[in-house]
Design a protein around this motif. Structure first.
Motif, PDB file in Angstrom:
ATOM      1  N   ALA A 423       0.851  -1.193   0.000  1.00  0.00           N
ATOM      2  CA  ALA A 423       0.000   0.000   0.000  1.00  0.00           C
ATOM      3  C   ALA A 423       0.881   1.235   0.000  1.00  0.00           C
ATOM      4  CB  ALA A 423      -0.915  -0.004   1.226  1.00  0.00           C
ATOM      5  N   MET A 424       0.625   2.155  -0.948  1.00  0.00           N
ATOM      6  CA  MET A 424       1.384   3.398  -1.050  1.00  0.00           C
ATOM      7  C   MET A 424       0.474   4.568  -0.704  1.00  0.00           C
ATOM      8  SD  MET A 424       3.511   2.450  -4.482  1.00  0.00           S
ATOM      9  CE  MET A 424       2.199   1.358  -5.025  1.00  0.00           C
ATOM     10  N   SER A 425       0.967   5.419   0.161  1.00  0.00           N
ATOM     11  CA  SER A 425       0.166   6.518   0.707  1.00  0.00           C
ATOM     12  C   SER A 425      -0.112   7.567  -0.365  1.00  0.00           C
ATOM     13  CB  SER A 425       0.904   7.158   1.885  1.00  0.00           C
ATOM     14  OG  SER A 425       0.262   8.345   2.283  1.00  0.00           O
ATOM     15  N   PRO A 426      -1.302   8.175  -0.315  1.00  0.00           N
ATOM     16  CA  PRO A 426      -1.624   9.252  -1.256  1.00  0.00           C
ATOM     17  C   PRO A 426      -1.009  10.585  -0.843  1.00  0.00           C
ATOM     18  CG  PRO A 426      -3.478   8.872   0.204  1.00  0.00           C
ATOM     19  CD  PRO A 426      -2.454   7.824   0.549  1.00  0.00           C
ATOM     20  N   GLU A 429      -1.323  10.485   5.536  1.00  0.00           N
ATOM     21  CA  GLU A 429      -1.264   9.202   6.215  1.00  0.00           C
ATOM     22  C   GLU A 429      -2.546   8.950   7.007  1.00  0.00           C
ATOM     23  OE1 GLU A 429       1.174   7.182   5.778  1.00  0.00           O
ATOM     24  OE2 GLU A 429       2.530   8.525   4.701  1.00  0.00           O
ATOM     25  N   ASP A 430      -2.961   7.673   7.044  1.00  0.00           N
ATOM     26  CA  ASP A 430      -4.091   7.241   7.859  1.00  0.00           C
ATOM     27  C   ASP A 430      -3.541   6.389   8.989  1.00  0.00           C
ATOM     28  OD1 ASP A 430      -6.365   6.203   9.010  1.00  0.00           O
ATOM     29  OD2 ASP A 430      -7.362   5.764   7.110  1.00  0.00           O
ATOM     30  N   GLU A 431      -3.709   6.839  10.220  1.00  0.00           N
ATOM     31  CA  GLU A 431      -3.134   6.139  11.358  1.00  0.00           C
ATOM     32  C   GLU A 431      -3.711   4.740  11.530  1.00  0.00           C
ATOM     33  OE1 GLU A 431      -3.688   8.565  14.745  1.00  0.00           O
ATOM     34  OE2 GLU A 431      -2.325  10.165  14.062  1.00  0.00           O
ATOM     35  N   ASN A 432      -4.912   4.496  10.993  1.00  0.00           N
ATOM     36  CA  ASN A 432      -5.526   3.179  11.130  1.00  0.00           C
ATOM     37  C   ASN A 432      -4.900   2.138  10.198  1.00  0.00           C
ATOM     38  OD1 ASN A 432      -7.392   4.124  13.050  1.00  0.00           O
ATOM     39  ND2 ASN A 432      -8.744   4.900  11.411  1.00  0.00           N
ATOM     40  N   ILE A 433      -4.155   2.610   9.213  1.00  0.00           N
ATOM     41  CA  ILE A 433      -3.503   1.697   8.269  1.00  0.00           C
ATOM     42  C   ILE A 433      -2.100   1.398   8.785  1.00  0.00           C
ATOM     43  CG2 ILE A 433      -2.835   1.300   5.882  1.00  0.00           C
ATOM     44  CD1 ILE A 433      -5.841   1.627   6.333  1.00  0.00           C
ATOM     45  N   THR A 434      -1.905   0.209   9.261  1.00  0.00           N
ATOM     46  CA  THR A 434      -0.602  -0.199   9.800  1.00  0.00           C
ATOM     47  C   THR A 434      -0.089  -1.407   9.026  1.00  0.00           C
ATOM     48  OG1 THR A 434      -1.667  -1.621  11.461  1.00  0.00           O
ATOM     49  CG2 THR A 434      -1.147   0.671  12.105  1.00  0.00           C
ATOM     50  N   GLY A 435       1.218  -1.554   9.017  1.00  0.00           N
ATOM     51  CA  GLY A 435       1.827  -2.686   8.331  1.00  0.00           C
ATOM     52  C   GLY A 435       3.328  -2.640   8.459  1.00  0.00           C
ATOM     53  N   ALA A 451      -1.882  -6.535   5.604  1.00  0.00           N
ATOM     54  CA  ALA A 451      -2.582  -7.810   5.527  1.00  0.00           C
ATOM     55  C   ALA A 451      -3.807  -7.680   4.631  1.00  0.00           C
ATOM     56  CB  ALA A 451      -2.977  -8.277   6.923  1.00  0.00           C
ATOM     57  N   GLU A 452      -4.336  -8.818   4.234  1.00  0.00           N
ATOM     58  CA  GLU A 452      -5.470  -8.814   3.305  1.00  0.00           C
ATOM     59  C   GLU A 452      -6.715  -8.190   3.927  1.00  0.00           C
ATOM     60  OE1 GLU A 452      -7.820 -11.916   0.316  1.00  0.00           O
ATOM     61  OE2 GLU A 452      -6.258 -12.640   1.683  1.00  0.00           O
ATOM     62  N   ASP A 453      -6.901  -8.369   5.242  1.00  0.00           N
ATOM     63  CA  ASP A 453      -8.096  -7.818   5.869  1.00  0.00           C
ATOM     64  C   ASP A 453      -8.058  -6.291   5.976  1.00  0.00           C
ATOM     65  OD1 ASP A 453      -6.092  -7.653   7.714  1.00  0.00           O
ATOM     66  OD2 ASP A 453      -7.077  -8.849   9.260  1.00  0.00           O
ATOM     67  N   THR A 454      -6.877  -5.688   5.737  1.00  0.00           N
ATOM     68  CA  THR A 454      -6.748  -4.232   5.771  1.00  0.00           C
ATOM     69  C   THR A 454      -6.851  -3.616   4.383  1.00  0.00           C
ATOM     70  OG1 THR A 454      -5.144  -4.658   7.549  1.00  0.00           O
ATOM     71  CG2 THR A 454      -5.373  -2.387   6.849  1.00  0.00           C
ATOM     72  N   LYS A 455      -6.872  -4.455   3.359  1.00  0.00           N
ATOM     73  CA  LYS A 455      -6.810  -3.963   1.979  1.00  0.00           C
ATOM     74  C   LYS A 455      -7.970  -3.021   1.644  1.00  0.00           C
ATOM     75  CE  LYS A 455      -7.257  -5.590  -2.775  1.00  0.00           C
ATOM     76  NZ  LYS A 455      -7.566  -6.736  -3.644  1.00  0.00           N
ATOM     77  N   GLU A 456      -9.192  -3.440   1.971  1.00  0.00           N
ATOM     78  CA  GLU A 456     -10.358  -2.626   1.603  1.00  0.00           C
ATOM     79  C   GLU A 456     -10.340  -1.272   2.296  1.00  0.00           C
ATOM     80  OE1 GLU A 456     -15.245  -3.013   1.559  1.00  0.00           O
ATOM     81  OE2 GLU A 456     -13.975  -4.708   2.174  1.00  0.00           O
ATOM     82  N   GLN A 457      -9.960  -1.262   3.577  1.00  0.00           N
ATOM     83  CA  GLN A 457      -9.904   0.000   4.322  1.00  0.00           C
ATOM     84  C   GLN A 457      -8.849   0.927   3.732  1.00  0.00           C
ATOM     85  OE1 GLN A 457      -9.154  -0.531   8.485  1.00  0.00           O
ATOM     86  NE2 GLN A 457      -9.087   1.669   8.940  1.00  0.00           N
ATOM     87  N   ALA A 458      -7.689   0.361   3.325  1.00  0.00           N
ATOM     88  CA  ALA A 458      -6.624   1.172   2.730  1.00  0.00           C
ATOM     89  C   ALA A 458      -7.076   1.790   1.417  1.00  0.00           C
ATOM     90  CB  ALA A 458      -5.371   0.324   2.532  1.00  0.00           C
ATOM     91  N   GLU A 459      -7.807   1.038   0.615  1.00  0.00           N
ATOM     92  CA  GLU A 459      -8.292   1.577  -0.663  1.00  0.00           C
ATOM     93  C   GLU A 459      -9.295   2.711  -0.432  1.00  0.00           C
ATOM     94  OE1 GLU A 459      -7.910  -2.386  -3.527  1.00  0.00           O
ATOM     95  OE2 GLU A 459      -9.796  -1.945  -2.510  1.00  0.00           O
ATOM     96  N   SER A 461      -9.201   4.706   2.004  1.00  0.00           N
ATOM     97  CA  SER A 461      -8.433   5.851   2.504  1.00  0.00           C
ATOM     98  C   SER A 461      -7.587   6.499   1.425  1.00  0.00           C
ATOM     99  CB  SER A 461      -7.550   5.412   3.675  1.00  0.00           C
ATOM    100  OG  SER A 461      -8.335   4.901   4.736  1.00  0.00           O
ATOM    101  N   GLY A 462      -7.665   6.002   0.192  1.00  0.00           N
ATOM    102  CA  GLY A 462      -6.923   6.610  -0.911  1.00  0.00           C
ATOM    103  C   GLY A 462      -5.583   5.994  -1.195  1.00  0.00           C
ATOM    104  N   TYR A 463      -5.221   4.927  -0.482  1.00  0.00           N
ATOM    105  CA  TYR A 463      -3.949   4.261  -0.722  1.00  0.00           C
ATOM    106  C   TYR A 463      -4.003   3.510  -2.060  1.00  0.00           C
ATOM    107  CZ  TYR A 463      -2.091   5.037   4.000  1.00  0.00           C
ATOM    108  OH  TYR A 463      -1.588   5.600   5.154  1.00  0.00           O
ATOM    109  N   THR A 464      -2.860   3.449  -2.710  1.00  0.00           N
ATOM    110  CA  THR A 464      -2.733   2.606  -3.899  1.00  0.00           C
ATOM    111  C   THR A 464      -2.285   1.227  -3.443  1.00  0.00           C
ATOM    112  OG1 THR A 464      -2.110   4.507  -5.248  1.00  0.00           O
ATOM    113  CG2 THR A 464      -1.585   2.319  -6.106  1.00  0.00           C
TER     114      THR A 464
END
Length: 681
Positions: A423-426, A429-435, A451-459, A461-464
């Motif tokens: 995941a690449m930040s737009p 930063e979103d503090e809820n996105i950790t890795g 992780a895979e369960d964080t993928k949808e939330q990251a998308e 939030s604008g992450y690539t």
């Protein structure tokens, strides 16, 4: 004209002569023996070929031989009916000696030969030819895909792939031709029957009406001659039909037909014991002569015993050869093994054992398919043929690590987590996105393995977010783009020239080999690729080389002329339609400083700038580039055509990613806005 070519032409002319001009019986005898000889040679050759394409001329040869035989039938019919039964020694011998002078027996033998040829062999060969042609054409797409997969996996070279494609095309042409040629065999059998019936009927008429013979004598005389003529015609025809069946039913193997039959038929010696026992039982429990069955059963038993002993010796010898240290030592000492070690692959992709699922199709890996798409994409974008990318595992790498090599030297290295996403930040930063913190390998951007369960939330939030296969394919694509100029050698340039020569032969002729050699063209194309300029539009490039190649051999100067000819392409590369081009311009003082420092020599021009002044220019450029990047815009350096290549040479070591354009490389419709000027500090 070579003698062998002349002989084929004379054969065709002879067929025409046989159809028109009556031939002496001596010549007819000679031609009949030649017909039998040709048929015998054809069936022997068909039995000794290892695959059908080794006898690819067979369909055409079949047509010529069939026409020759039909022409011979016309000549023999003319001799039988026109010379009061004098058809020559060969036909008379077949009628009297072969069938014992009995016309009825001869006619029955002839009918049996015709039935065997027409109903059994010809019908089967025709069906096999038809099915073989259909299956070969249906299998072509799959075979082509298999060749492409082997080529992309590095299992075969471009030359081997080309040879295999040509073989597939030749197989399709061969079986298609055989499908049509088998119809000649069928027609030949029908024609033989018709000719015999005509000879018998009109022989009776001529014998009774013109020669005044009784019906029994006329029937015996002309029936014997007709049967003799039919036998000398149908025996070669039967051999040709059998050869047709052998060729179309022949699969590629390691040996000829005799070798394959003996090897495969006697592959299980114990079965000979079973067959021998069965034959012996027939002699014991039936009235069949016991001497005959015992002899055959004994021969089968001895043969089975000898084959078992031979197989046991071969197996022991093979085991000794495999385990012999001398064999391994000889292999190491052989000169071929050293030569093979000298091979350096243009592009190599090596990965640790943890990344094997990427390339294993059985585990869902699609890396090979992605490599195919990368090569296609780069061919469209850059206009060059990317060499085969060799993919292999390397136990010396970390399990999740991979590296990319260009001509044996490591260029890039990366690490993947197959059960995570990158995941690449737009920018926010979103503090809820950790890795796990990492760096995107292609462009060096900060990223996270999530992780895979964080993928949808990251998308959301604008992450690539990209999966590992996409990460590695993007990295590989960028590395190949960055080093495309190193991968384009003289051999690859020659392939591009040959491909272009098919559509623009006059243009290619005006450029190479005079005034420019392949090496000169390769240098120009390489310089274009080095600055990310596509060489796909070769006609425009060659037009410029044709115009200016007579004036100069300086490849740097020729490259500048080519770039100006590609102005529309270069403008579209950096300017979106309807938007201005934001640039950093080189100040007049800097341009004058560089122009005055250019020195001309017999080997070309070079920049002889004071190191301190050069450092000041580079520092000024870097300052303006950083300022432009802070505004979120791509930096482009713009200068006059006279100094463009020298400015490029000056900064390429420090900021190679910054494009340097000249005013002549921009279309007149492009709106240029300068947001920075390079001046001496």
């Amino acid at each position: 004209m070579p003698l062998k070519d002349f002989s084929i032409l004379m054969t065709v002319i002879l067929i025409v002569i046989m159809l028109i001009i009556p031939l002496p019986t001596g010549i007819i005898d000679f031609l009949i023996i030649i017909n039998i000889t040709i048929a015998l040679i054809i069936i022997l050759v068909s039995m000794n070929t290892q695959e059908p394409l080794q006898f690819s001329i067979f369909p055409t040869l079949l047509l010529l031989v069939t026409l020759f035989r039909l022409g011979l039938n016309v000549s023999t019919t003319r001799a039988i009916l026109g010379n009061q039964g004098d058809a020559g020694n060969v036909i008379e011998t077949f009628g009297q000696f072969v069938v014992g002078g009995n016309a009825l027996v001869g006619f029955v033998v002839f009918v049996i030969l015709v039935v065997i040829q027409f109903v059994v062999i010809t019908k089967g060969a025709e069906r096999v030819s038809e099915v073989g042609a259909r299956f070969t054409l249906d299998a072509m797409p799959g075979k082509q895909m298999s060749i492409d997969a082997d080529l992309n996996a590095g299992m075969i070279s471009d030359i081997e792939a080309k040879e295999r494609r040509q073989k597939i095309e030749r197989e399709a042409d061969f079986y298609g031709s055989m499908d049509g040629a088998s119809k000649f065999v069928k027609g030949d059998a029908i024609a033989g029957i018709v000719i015999v019936i005509i000879n018998i009927i009109f022989g009776l008429v001529i014998g009774m009406l013109q020669e005044g013979l009784p019906i029994a004598e006329a029937a015996n005389k002309y029936t014997l001659l007709t049967v003799g003529d039919g036998l000398v015609s149908q025996i070669p025809a039967l051999l040709i039909s059998t050869a047709t069946g052998i060729v179309v039913t022949r699969a590629a193997s390691e040996g000829n037909l005799g070798h394959d039959i003996t090897k495969q038929l006697f592959a299980y010696p114990k079965m000979l014991y079973v067959a021998g026992g069965t034959i012996m039982g027939l002699g014991i429990f039936t009235p069949i002569d016991l001497f005959v069955t015992t002899t055959i059963a004994a021969a089968l038993g001895v043969g089975g015993f000898m084959l078992l002993k031979t197989q046991e010796k071969d197996r022991m010898f093979a085991e000794e050869e495999e385990s012999s240290p001398a064999a391994e030592e000889d292999d190491i000492k052989s000169p071929e093994s050293v030569v093979n070690l000298l091979q350096v692959d243009p592009i190599e992709f090596e990965f640790g054992y943890g990344l094997i699922p990427l390339a294993d199709a059985n585990q869902g890996g699609d890396l090979l398919d992605r490599v195919v798409m990368i090569r296609r994409q780069l061919a469209i974008e850059m206009g060059m043929i990317v060499p085969v990318i060799r993919i292999r595992d390397n136990i010396q790498l970390q399990p999740n690590e991979y590296c990319i090599k260009i001509k044996g030297s490591e260029i890039a290295r990366g690490e993947l987590l197959l059960d995570h996403y990158m995941a690449m930040s737009p920018g926010v930063e979103d503090e809820n996105i950790t890795g796990i913190e990492t760096v995107e390998p292609a462009f060096g951007l900060p990223a996270l393995w999530i992780a895979e369960d964080t993928k949808e939330q990251a998308e959301l939030s604008g992450y690539t977010v990209v999966d590992p296969p996409s990460v590695v394919s993007t990295h590989l694509t960028e590395v190949v783009k960055r080093h495309a100029h190193e991968l384009l050698g003289r051999q690859e340039t020659k392939q591009l020239i040959d491909h272009m020569n098919e559509s623009y032969p006059t243009l290619v002729e005006d450029v190479t080999p005079s005034p420019l050699q392949t090496g000169d063209i390769q240098k120009v194309l390489s310089k274009l690729l080095q600055e990310k300029v596509s060489i796909r539009n070769l006609p425009i490039i060659f037009e410029s080389l044709a115009d200016y190649g007579q004036m100069t051999k300086d490849t740097d100067l020729l490259t500048e002329y080519v770039r100006q000819a590609l102005s529309r392409q270069i403008s579209a590369q950096y300017v979106s339609e309807g938007e201005p081009l934001y640039v950093i311009t080189v100040g007049a003082s800097v341009e004058k400083l560089i122009a005055d420092a250019v020195q001309q020599t017999e080997h070309g021009a070079f920049l002889n700038l004071d190191p301190e002044q050069a450092q000041q220019v580079v520092q000024s450029v870097m300052t303006e580039v950083e300022r432009m990047q802070e505004t979120g815009q791509m930096p482009v350096l713009l200068c006059s055509p006279a100094v463009r290549m020298y400015v490029r040479h000056l900064i390429e070591r420090y900021i190679p990613q910054v494009p340097v354009l000249s005013y002549n490389e921009l279309e007149p419709t492009v709106e240029v806005q300068s947001i920075g000027v390079v001046n001496m500090q």
